[in-house]
Design a protein around this motif. Structure first.
Motif, PDB file in Angstrom:
ATOM      1  N   LEU A 198       0.781  -1.245  -0.020  1.00  0.00           N
ATOM      2  CA  LEU A 198      -0.038   0.134   0.084  1.00  0.00           C
ATOM      3  C   LEU A 198       0.889   1.107  -0.051  1.00  0.00           C
ATOM      4  O   LEU A 198       1.961   1.339   0.502  1.00  0.00           O
ATOM      5  CB  LEU A 198      -0.792   0.122   1.347  1.00  0.00           C
ATOM      6  CG  LEU A 198      -2.139  -1.006   1.290  1.00  0.00           C
ATOM      7  CD1 LEU A 198      -2.757  -0.918   2.582  1.00  0.00           C
ATOM      8  CD2 LEU A 198      -3.057  -0.771   0.110  1.00  0.00           C
ATOM      9  N   SER A 199       0.459   2.332  -0.686  1.00  0.00           N
ATOM     10  CA  SER A 199       1.161   3.579  -0.601  1.00  0.00           C
ATOM     11  C   SER A 199       1.462   4.155   0.860  1.00  0.00           C
ATOM     12  O   SER A 199       0.333   3.940   1.519  1.00  0.00           O
ATOM     13  CB  SER A 199       0.607   4.725  -1.176  1.00  0.00           C
ATOM     14  OG  SER A 199      -0.725   5.024  -1.061  1.00  0.00           O
ATOM     15  N   PHE A 200       2.353   4.520   1.245  1.00  0.00           N
ATOM     16  CA  PHE A 200       2.551   5.340   2.382  1.00  0.00           C
ATOM     17  C   PHE A 200       2.213   6.842   2.230  1.00  0.00           C
ATOM     18  O   PHE A 200       2.876   7.613   1.673  1.00  0.00           O
ATOM     19  CB  PHE A 200       4.093   5.286   2.889  1.00  0.00           C
ATOM     20  CG  PHE A 200       4.370   6.230   4.297  1.00  0.00           C
ATOM     21  CD1 PHE A 200       3.814   5.574   5.391  1.00  0.00           C
ATOM     22  CD2 PHE A 200       5.095   7.161   4.094  1.00  0.00           C
ATOM     23  CE1 PHE A 200       4.092   6.235   6.494  1.00  0.00           C
ATOM     24  CE2 PHE A 200       5.392   7.886   5.514  1.00  0.00           C
ATOM     25  CZ  PHE A 200       4.736   7.377   6.566  1.00  0.00           C
ATOM     26  N   ASN A 201       0.906   7.290   3.012  1.00  0.00           N
ATOM     27  CA  ASN A 201       0.380   8.539   2.890  1.00  0.00           C
ATOM     28  C   ASN A 201       0.243   9.011   4.392  1.00  0.00           C
ATOM     29  O   ASN A 201      -0.391   8.550   4.916  1.00  0.00           O
ATOM     30  CB  ASN A 201      -0.775   8.542   2.207  1.00  0.00           C
ATOM     31  CG  ASN A 201      -1.409   9.696   1.853  1.00  0.00           C
ATOM     32  OD1 ASN A 201      -1.087  10.776   2.707  1.00  0.00           O
ATOM     33  ND2 ASN A 201      -2.013   9.852   0.921  1.00  0.00           N
ATOM     34  N   SER A 202       1.273   9.862   4.982  1.00  0.00           N
ATOM     35  CA  SER A 202       1.026  10.250   6.522  1.00  0.00           C
ATOM     36  C   SER A 202      -0.025  11.121   6.705  1.00  0.00           C
ATOM     37  O   SER A 202      -0.653  11.210   7.644  1.00  0.00           O
ATOM     38  CB  SER A 202       2.523  10.942   6.613  1.00  0.00           C
ATOM     39  OG  SER A 202       2.673  11.977   5.826  1.00  0.00           O
ATOM     40  N   ASN A 203      -0.469  11.970   5.391  1.00  0.00           N
ATOM     41  CA  ASN A 203      -1.460  12.863   5.760  1.00  0.00           C
ATOM     42  C   ASN A 203      -2.833  11.958   5.871  1.00  0.00           C
ATOM     43  O   ASN A 203      -3.743  12.515   6.691  1.00  0.00           O
ATOM     44  CB  ASN A 203      -1.545  13.861   4.652  1.00  0.00           C
ATOM     45  CG  ASN A 203      -0.517  14.829   4.570  1.00  0.00           C
ATOM     46  OD1 ASN A 203       0.052  15.094   5.357  1.00  0.00           O
ATOM     47  ND2 ASN A 203      -0.098  15.323   3.134  1.00  0.00           N
ATOM     48  N   ALA A 204      -3.196  10.895   5.195  1.00  0.00           N
ATOM     49  CA  ALA A 204      -4.482  10.070   5.082  1.00  0.00           C
ATOM     50  C   ALA A 204      -4.318   9.489   6.486  1.00  0.00           C
ATOM     51  O   ALA A 204      -5.227   9.478   7.120  1.00  0.00           O
ATOM     52  CB  ALA A 204      -4.442   9.221   4.154  1.00  0.00           C
ATOM     53  N   LEU A 205      -3.253   9.068   7.158  1.00  0.00           N
ATOM     54  CA  LEU A 205      -3.087   8.345   8.233  1.00  0.00           C
ATOM     55  C   LEU A 205      -3.555   9.431   9.497  1.00  0.00           C
ATOM     56  O   LEU A 205      -4.027   8.941  10.432  1.00  0.00           O
ATOM     57  CB  LEU A 205      -1.971   7.586   8.611  1.00  0.00           C
ATOM     58  CG  LEU A 205      -1.468   6.489   7.516  1.00  0.00           C
ATOM     59  CD1 LEU A 205      -0.136   5.820   7.978  1.00  0.00           C
ATOM     60  CD2 LEU A 205      -2.692   5.114   7.729  1.00  0.00           C
ATOM     61  N   ASN A 206      -2.773  10.394   9.620  1.00  0.00           N
ATOM     62  CA  ASN A 206      -2.941  11.517  10.440  1.00  0.00           C
ATOM     63  C   ASN A 206      -4.563  11.858  10.693  1.00  0.00           C
ATOM     64  O   ASN A 206      -4.953  12.178  11.589  1.00  0.00           O
ATOM     65  CB  ASN A 206      -2.118  12.558  10.464  1.00  0.00           C
ATOM     66  CG  ASN A 206      -0.911  12.285  10.993  1.00  0.00           C
ATOM     67  OD1 ASN A 206      -0.636  11.730  12.077  1.00  0.00           O
ATOM     68  ND2 ASN A 206       0.339  12.698  10.216  1.00  0.00           N
ATOM     69  N   GLN A 207      -5.004  12.214   9.418  1.00  0.00           N
ATOM     70  CA  GLN A 207      -6.480  12.476   9.339  1.00  0.00           C
ATOM     71  C   GLN A 207      -7.438  11.495   9.744  1.00  0.00           C
ATOM     72  O   GLN A 207      -8.365  11.940  10.519  1.00  0.00           O
ATOM     73  CB  GLN A 207      -6.817  12.879   7.771  1.00  0.00           C
ATOM     74  CG  GLN A 207      -8.262  13.467   7.516  1.00  0.00           C
ATOM     75  CD  GLN A 207      -8.519  13.986   6.197  1.00  0.00           C
ATOM     76  OE1 GLN A 207      -7.872  13.483   5.181  1.00  0.00           O
ATOM     77  NE2 GLN A 207      -9.585  14.520   5.758  1.00  0.00           N
TER      78      GLN A 207
END
Length: 361
Positions: free
Chosen positions: A260-269
């Motif tokens: 899966l792509s690493f998306n820090s913004n999506a995880l934090n949201q």
């Protein structure tokens, strides 16, 4: 258990008693990887930052194998041909199986069940002298099948089976057939290690209302790589018990790596946090995921993780739910819509009930 320990009459006064303790764990989870002691130990290693001893399969496939294998509908099928003239299971086997709620059946079957309890990998044994071919396929139509429990079931198209030409040897991942079962006179065993598609197992188990220790695990999924752990656990026990490993077959193939792509913004949201990329990577690494650049490599045993919502849950349990910020849930108010069609259907339903009809869903 009554809690009262009955001692033999000849027990000397003052003898030291060794009381074994068993920890009962209800996972409350659909995850298949924690339905064995090894998977639970792996979770404990994550939580305590301790090292988990790996189970490595040291066997090499035999150049020739007497049984023809077609794994068509299975992810992986490995076979072990074993001879056991007078195999004796380890002394602790009975106590471990009893603690796991599994009845003793046969010395070799007990070892297979012990391996399932330890690794979470269900195994099945055939009388090797009755099997020359194994094909994983779907039943083609209505067929009678007599299982190990003595019951006869009617199979339908779509039921996943293990077959030898026209003969059904087992309902894949659920229960074996009576005609190929082992008994006290069996000296050579064909042990099956497999990974089946969980939807096929659930379909047949639900339709036939069969619940076994094997179907309970397979219907939740299976990890092809767990077969190697099961082999690494079982083979030394077999050899210690006096069994001889005659041949080993493996249909192992390269398992596609899931990412899966690493998306820090999506995880934090999703979490309502402001963790740095470094902190998020550390949290995911701490529960078995590997973050390589902008990709997250998913463990083979975590088929349940498919999107960023799942990843957010993994970050949350890694850092601890108690440190996540609390926020009140708010729902926007919406005007009530007068749905005349719905109201009419409710009036008709009420009238029908008052007239004595019963609603069946």
């Amino acid at each position: 258990k009554s809690g009262i320990l009955i001692l033999p009459d000849e027990t000397p006064l003052g003898s030291a008693l060794e009381i074994e303790r068993a920890l009962e764990i209800d996972t409350k989870s659909p995850r298949h990887d924690i339905l064995g002691a090894y998977g639970l130990a792996r979770e404990v290693s994550y939580a305590t930052s301790s090292r988990l001893t790996p189970l490595k399969n040291m066997l090499r496939p035999s150049p020739t194998f007497s049984v023809k294998v077609n794994r068509a509908r299975a992810r992986r099928v490995d076979l072990l041909l074993v001879s056991t003239p007078e195999a004796a299971p380890p002394q602790h086997t009975e106590a471990l199986l009893e603690a796991a709620g599994i009845n003793r059946v046969h010395p070799l079957i007990d070892l297979l069940n012990l391996t399932m309890v330890a690794t979470g990998q269900p195994l099945h044994a055939y009388d090797a002298d009755t099997v020359s071919e194994l094909t994983v396929t779907f039943a083609k139509g209505k067929t009678a099948f007599t299982a190990l429990n003595g019951k006869t079931y009617t199979l339908k198209a779509g039921d996943l089976i293990i077959a030898q030409k026209q003969e059904i040897l087992a309902l894949a991942g659920i229960i074996g057939a009576k005609n190929s079962s082992v008994n006290v006179n069996t000296k050579r065993f064909l042990i099956e290690f497999a990974s089946f598609p969980e939807d096929a197992i659930a379909f047949t188990a639900n339709r036939l209302n069969i619940v076994t220790a094997s179907s309970f695990r397979f219907r939740r999924g299976s990890d092809p790589e767990n077969i190697d752990r099961a082999l690494a656990y079982l083979v030394p026990i077999l050899q210690t018990a006096g069994a001889t490993i005659e041949h080993y077959y493996s249909s192992s193939s390269l398992i596609p790596v899931r990412t899966l792509s690493f998306n820090s913004n999506a995880l934090n949201q999703l979490l309502g946090t402001q963790y740095s990329e470094r902190a998020l990577k550390k949290a995911l690494n701490g529960v078995g995921f590997v973050v390589a650049g902008r990709k997250i490599i998913l463990p083979s045993f975590r088929e349940d993780v498919t999107n960023h919502h799942d990843l957010a849950e993994e970050v949350a349990r890694s850092v601890g739910y108690d440190v996540l910020p609390e926020a009140a849930l708010t729902l926007p108010s919406r005007p009530v819509i007068n749905n005349e069609r719905y109201q009419l259907s409710e009036r008709i339903r009420t009238l029908a009930i008052n007239l004595g009809f019963r609603e069946v869903i």
